[in-house]
Design an enzyme around this catalytic site. Structure first.
Site, PDB file in Angstrom:
ATOM      1  CE  LYS A 223      76.760  88.706  42.471  1.00 27.83           C
ATOM      2  NZ  LYS A 223      76.374  87.300  42.615  1.00 27.83           N
TER       3      LYS A 223
HETATM    4  C1  E4P Z   1      76.656  86.430  45.933  1.00 25.69           C
HETATM    5  O1  E4P Z   1      76.067  87.242  45.267  1.00 25.69           O
HETATM    6  C2  E4P Z   1      77.258  85.217  45.410  1.00 25.69           C
HETATM    7  O2  E4P Z   1      76.535  84.757  44.304  1.00 25.69           O
HETATM    8  C3  E4P Z   1      77.298  84.102  46.395  1.00 25.69           C
HETATM    9  O3  E4P Z   1      76.887  84.441  47.657  1.00 25.69           O
HETATM   10  C4  E4P Z   1      78.481  83.254  46.243  1.00 25.69           C
HETATM   11  O4  E4P Z   1      78.734  82.548  47.372  1.00 25.69           O
HETATM   12  P1  E4P Z   1      79.059  81.007  47.487  1.00 25.69           P
HETATM   13  O5  E4P Z   1      79.215  80.452  46.097  1.00 25.69           O
HETATM   14  O6  E4P Z   1      80.332  80.919  48.262  1.00 25.69           O
HETATM   15  O7  E4P Z   1      77.898  80.437  48.200  1.00 25.69           O
END
Ligand code: E4P
Length: 245
Positions: free
Chosen positions: A84
Site C-alpha cells: 500500500k
Molecule cells: C483504507 O485502506 C484505509 O485503511 C481506511 O479506509 C482509512 O480510513 P479511515 O481511517 O478514515 O476509516
C-alpha cells in the site's frame, strides 16, 4: 463486490473469515498502532494466513526509494501481500519501480511455513513469482486515481467518508473512477475505503466499486436487521411451543 476488512485486529479477521465473506484485508499504520502490533512482519504473516486472501500492508516513509525498499521487503513476507503506497509524487515513482520488479515471497520466518497450503497453492499455480501488486491509497480525486493506475497500481483506494467529512461527495468520486475505468476499458480495481455506514456499502456496490473495505463494526451492521432478529425470535418461540404440544 468483494468485502475486505479494514483492520489489523486478528480476532476481527478470524470472525469475518468464519462467516465466509472475507475476500481481503487492508491495514494502515493507524490500524497497526491501534492493534498494539510489536512485530509487523509476524503480525502481517498471521493476517495473510488467517485471511488467505490479499492483504494490503502500507509503507511508512515519504521517500520513493525507501517505499520501494519497504515494498520489496513486505512482498517477501507472503504471496498474499499487496503493498500500500500513498498517492503522492514519490509514491507514483515507487509504484512505477516496484511493479516492474519480479519477486517471489520467501515467507521466511512465517509460523505457518511448514506445509502451508497457501504457499503450496501459489507454487502449484506457478504464481509465487510475480510483480508486486500495489494498492494506491489516500485517493481523494479522480486524477490521483488516473495517475496511480498509469504508474502501475492494481488497486486504487478512494476514501469516501473522509471526503464526506469535509463537505465533499465521496460517492461521486467512486462513481467518477468507475466511469473512467469503464470508458477507458482499463483494468484496475476500486477499493472503496473509509466507509462509515451500511448505506455507503450499498451505494459503492451500485456504483461499481470492485471492493468495499470496512471496519468490523460496519460488517456487523451489514448483517443486522431488527426484523430479522424479531422474526427469528418468533420462529424459535413457535418451534419451542410446537415441541411441547
Ligand atoms: C483504507 O485502506 C484505509 O485503511 C481506511 O479506509 C482509512 O480510513 P479511515 O481511517 O478514515 O476509516
Amino acid at each position: 463486490m468483494d468485502i475486505y476488512l479494514d483492520t489489523a485486529v486478528l480476532d476481527e479477521i478470524r470472525a469475518a473469515k468464519s462467516w465466509g465473506v472475507l475476500r481481503g484485508v487492508t491495514t494502515n499504520p493507524s490500524h497497526v498502532a491501534k492493534a498494539g502490533v510489536r512485530d509487523l512482519k509476524a503480525h502481517m504473516q498471521e493476517i495473510c494466513f488467517i485471511a488467505d486472501a490479499p492483504v494490503s500492508v502500507e509503507v511508512v516513509t515519504e521517500d520513493g526509494e525507501e517505499m520501494v525498499r519497504q515494498g520489496l521487503e513486505y512482498a517477501d513476507w507472503s504471496p498474499n501481500v499487496v503493498v500500500k503506497i500513498p498517492t503522492i509524487p514519490a509514491g507514483l515513482q515507487a509504484i512505477a519501480q516496484l511493479t516492474k520488479q519480479r519477486t517471489a515471497a520467501s515467507c521466511s520466518g512465517c509460523a505457518h511455513f511448514t506445509g502451508c497450503p497457501i504457499r503450496e497453492r501459489f507454487l502449484n499455480a506457478n504464481t509465487l513469482e510475480k510483480n508486486p501488486e500495489v494498492n494506491a491509497t489516500l485517493i481523494f480525486s479522480a486524477n490521483q486515481a488516473i495517475l496511480a493506475l498509469a504508474a502501475g497500481a492494481s488497486y486504487v483506494s478512494p476514501f469516501v467518508g473522509r471526503l464526506d467529512a469535509i463537505g465533499e461527495d465521496g460517492l461521486l468520486l467512486v462513481a467518477d473512477i468507475a466511469q473512467i475505468l469503464k470508458a477507458q476499458n482499463q483494468s484496475g480495481k476500486i477499493i472503496a475505503a473509509a466507509l462509515r455506514h451500511p448505506v455507503h456499502v450499498t451505494a459503492v456496490a451500485r456504483l461499481g466499486a470492485h471492493i468495499a473495505t470496512m471496519a468490523f463494526p460496519l460488517l456487523q451492521q451489514m448483517v443486522g436487521h431488527p426484523l430479522t432478529e424479531r422474526g427469528l425470535a418468533d420462529f424459535m418461540a413457535d418451534y419451542e411451543r410446537s415441541r411441547q404440544q
